[in-house]
Design a protein around this motif. Structure first.
Motif, mmCIF file in Angstrom:
data_model
loop_
_atom_site.group_PDB
_atom_site.id
_atom_site.type_symbol
_atom_site.label_atom_id
_atom_site.label_comp_id
_atom_site.label_asym_id
_atom_site.label_seq_id
_atom_site.Cartn_x
_atom_site.Cartn_y
_atom_site.Cartn_z
ATOM 1 N N PHE A 78 0.742 -1.151 -0.113
ATOM 2 C CA PHE A 78 0.071 -0.026 -0.043
ATOM 3 C C PHE A 78 0.918 1.142 -0.094
ATOM 4 N N LEU A 79 2.069 1.140 0.480
ATOM 5 C CA LEU A 79 3.050 2.446 0.365
ATOM 6 C C LEU A 79 3.385 2.756 -0.996
ATOM 7 N N GLN A 80 3.057 1.807 -2.039
ATOM 8 C CA GLN A 80 3.179 2.235 -3.515
ATOM 9 C C GLN A 80 2.020 2.424 -4.179
ATOM 10 N N ALA A 81 0.778 2.537 -3.533
ATOM 11 C CA ALA A 81 -0.541 2.619 -4.014
ATOM 12 C C ALA A 81 -0.840 4.021 -3.981
ATOM 13 N N ASP A 82 -1.857 4.221 -5.174
ATOM 14 C CA ASP A 82 -2.475 5.360 -5.120
ATOM 15 C C ASP A 82 -3.607 5.626 -4.195
ATOM 16 N N LEU A 83 -3.417 6.365 -3.194
ATOM 17 C CA LEU A 83 -4.627 6.337 -2.062
ATOM 18 C C LEU A 83 -5.501 7.646 -2.160
ATOM 19 N N SER A 84 -5.218 8.174 -3.319
ATOM 20 C CA SER A 84 -5.813 9.667 -3.463
ATOM 21 C C SER A 84 -7.611 9.798 -3.478
ATOM 22 N N SER A 85 -7.966 8.689 -3.947
ATOM 23 C CA SER A 85 -9.401 8.652 -4.045
ATOM 24 C C SER A 85 -10.085 8.014 -2.851
ATOM 25 N N ALA A 86 -9.283 7.509 -1.744
ATOM 26 C CA ALA A 86 -9.798 6.965 -0.362
ATOM 27 C C ALA A 86 -10.550 7.932 0.351
ATOM 28 N N SER A 87 -11.740 7.871 0.633
ATOM 29 C CA SER A 87 -12.590 8.697 1.707
ATOM 30 C C SER A 87 -12.085 8.297 2.937
ATOM 31 N N LEU A 88 -12.337 7.125 3.251
ATOM 32 C CA LEU A 88 -11.877 6.451 4.585
ATOM 33 C C LEU A 88 -10.769 5.405 4.427
ATOM 34 N N ILE A 89 -9.726 5.662 5.272
ATOM 35 C CA ILE A 89 -8.756 4.469 5.611
ATOM 36 C C ILE A 89 -9.001 3.652 6.676
ATOM 37 N N LEU A 90 -8.866 2.269 6.445
ATOM 38 C CA LEU A 90 -8.774 1.512 7.697
ATOM 39 C C LEU A 90 -7.444 0.708 7.781
ATOM 40 N N CYS A 91 -6.984 0.511 9.335
ATOM 41 C CA CYS A 91 -5.812 -0.106 9.313
ATOM 42 C C CYS A 91 -5.722 -0.884 10.673
ATOM 43 N N PRO A 95 3.488 0.072 15.056
ATOM 44 C CA PRO A 95 3.572 1.508 15.100
ATOM 45 C C PRO A 95 4.355 2.044 13.855
ATOM 46 N N ASN A 96 5.355 1.296 13.400
ATOM 47 C CA ASN A 96 6.075 1.779 12.261
ATOM 48 C C ASN A 96 5.435 1.676 11.097
ATOM 49 N N GLY A 97 4.286 0.849 10.970
ATOM 50 C CA GLY A 97 3.309 1.005 9.767
ATOM 51 C C GLY A 97 2.522 2.363 9.899
ATOM 52 N N MET A 98 2.181 2.727 11.048
ATOM 53 C CA MET A 98 1.252 3.813 11.330
ATOM 54 C C MET A 98 2.283 5.211 10.892
ATOM 55 N N HIS A 99 3.554 5.044 11.232
ATOM 56 C CA HIS A 99 4.427 6.192 10.832
ATOM 57 C C HIS A 99 4.329 6.391 9.495
ATOM 58 N N ASP A 100 4.626 5.043 8.861
ATOM 59 C CA ASP A 100 4.723 5.083 7.671
ATOM 60 C C ASP A 100 3.464 5.544 6.783
ATOM 61 N N ILE A 101 2.357 5.399 7.055
ATOM 62 C CA ILE A 101 1.158 5.940 6.448
ATOM 63 C C ILE A 101 0.948 7.418 6.726
ATOM 64 N N GLU A 102 1.344 7.885 7.788
ATOM 65 C CA GLU A 102 1.209 9.232 8.084
ATOM 66 C C GLU A 102 2.307 9.925 7.044
ATOM 67 N N THR A 103 3.389 9.647 6.819
ATOM 68 C CA THR A 103 4.337 10.104 5.881
ATOM 69 C C THR A 103 3.574 10.021 4.576
ATOM 70 N N GLN A 104 3.307 9.080 4.209
ATOM 71 C CA GLN A 104 2.704 8.624 2.815
ATOM 72 C C GLN A 104 1.465 9.895 2.794
ATOM 73 N N LEU A 105 0.464 9.887 3.545
ATOM 74 C CA LEU A 105 -0.454 10.821 3.488
ATOM 75 C C LEU A 105 -0.339 12.321 3.181
ATOM 76 N N ALA A 106 1.062 12.633 4.082
ATOM 77 C CA ALA A 106 1.350 13.997 4.269
ATOM 78 C C ALA A 106 2.111 14.223 2.645
ATOM 79 N N SER A 107 2.470 13.392 2.219
ATOM 80 C CA SER A 107 3.265 13.792 0.937
ATOM 81 C C SER A 107 2.210 14.099 -0.254
ATOM 82 N N LYS A 108 1.095 13.534 -0.210
ATOM 83 C CA LYS A 108 0.198 13.476 -1.316
ATOM 84 C C LYS A 108 -1.209 14.388 -1.032
ATOM 85 N N ASP A 109 -1.705 15.003 -2.077
ATOM 86 C CA ASP A 109 -2.961 15.302 -2.049
ATOM 87 C C ASP A 109 -4.167 14.068 -2.143
#
Ligand SMILES: C[S@@+](CC[C@H](N)C(=O)[O-])C[C@H]1O[C@@H](n2cnc3c(N)ncnc32)[C@H](O)[C@@H]1O
Length: 149
Positions: A78-91, A95-109
């Motif tokens: 999922f770190l290489q996936a296009d999440l731009s159309s997601a309205s709700l994310i479930l996970c 803790p490392n995975g949560m950090h990675d998601i936060e970074t991924q979300l911050a880097s893209k609109d």
């Protein structure tokens, strides 16, 4: 490890407050949460990403068995996936995975409005709601809001 029944129920309960947009699960495992989500929200697009072969394959078979036309499940990081159309994310990650998601979300609109996490908090966000499960560990389930609906 799949989400517990209580955690799944809490996540489904919180998902009812999240509008009608697409739901993406990051690390969907064997489909223990993804399949019930697709059944509970037949009008919403449901997308799962899972890296491991057998869990992904099992979910793909369950999708066919239940004839879930609203569900897509990809064997993909999922770190290489296009999440731009997601309205709700479930996970339900670590803790490392949560950090990675936060970074991924911050880097893209994107269109993200909500994120629901089982057990692990996003390091730099404040949850708008939290359900404390009645299990041995009193595990939390967090709801985060990203932009006004
Ligand atoms: C703790 S399990 C949770 C499974 C499911 N979400 C549930 O609640 O039952 C985490 C899952 O995330 C998957 N995963 C971890 N990192 C991933 C990544 N970067 N891309 C895709 N899947 C990933 C793992 O293979 C594992 O199946």
């Amino acid at each position: 490890m799949p989400s517990s029944k209580k955690a799944r129920q809490a996540m489904i309960q919180l998902s009812h407050e999240t509008g009608q947009g697409p739901i993406f699960e990051l690390g969907s495992g064997w489909g223990n949460l993804l399949i019930p989500m697709a059944l509970k929200h037949p009008q919403r697009k449901i997308v799962g990403y899972e890296l491991s072969l057998l869990p992904w394959l099992t979910t793909a078979v369950l999708k066919r068995l239940f004839r879930l036309d609203n569900l897509q499940v990809f064997r993909k990081n999922f770190l290489q996936a296009d999440l731009s159309s997601a309205s709700l994310i479930l996970c339900y990650l670590c803790p490392n995975g949560m950090h990675d998601i936060e970074t991924q979300l911050a880097s893209k609109d994107g269109n993200l409005e909500y994120l629901i996490s089982n057990n692990f908090a996003l390091p730099s966000h404040q949850a708008v709601a939290k359900i404390q499960l009645t299990d041995f560990y009193k595990s939390p389930v967090y709801l985060y809001k990203f932009k006004s609906a």
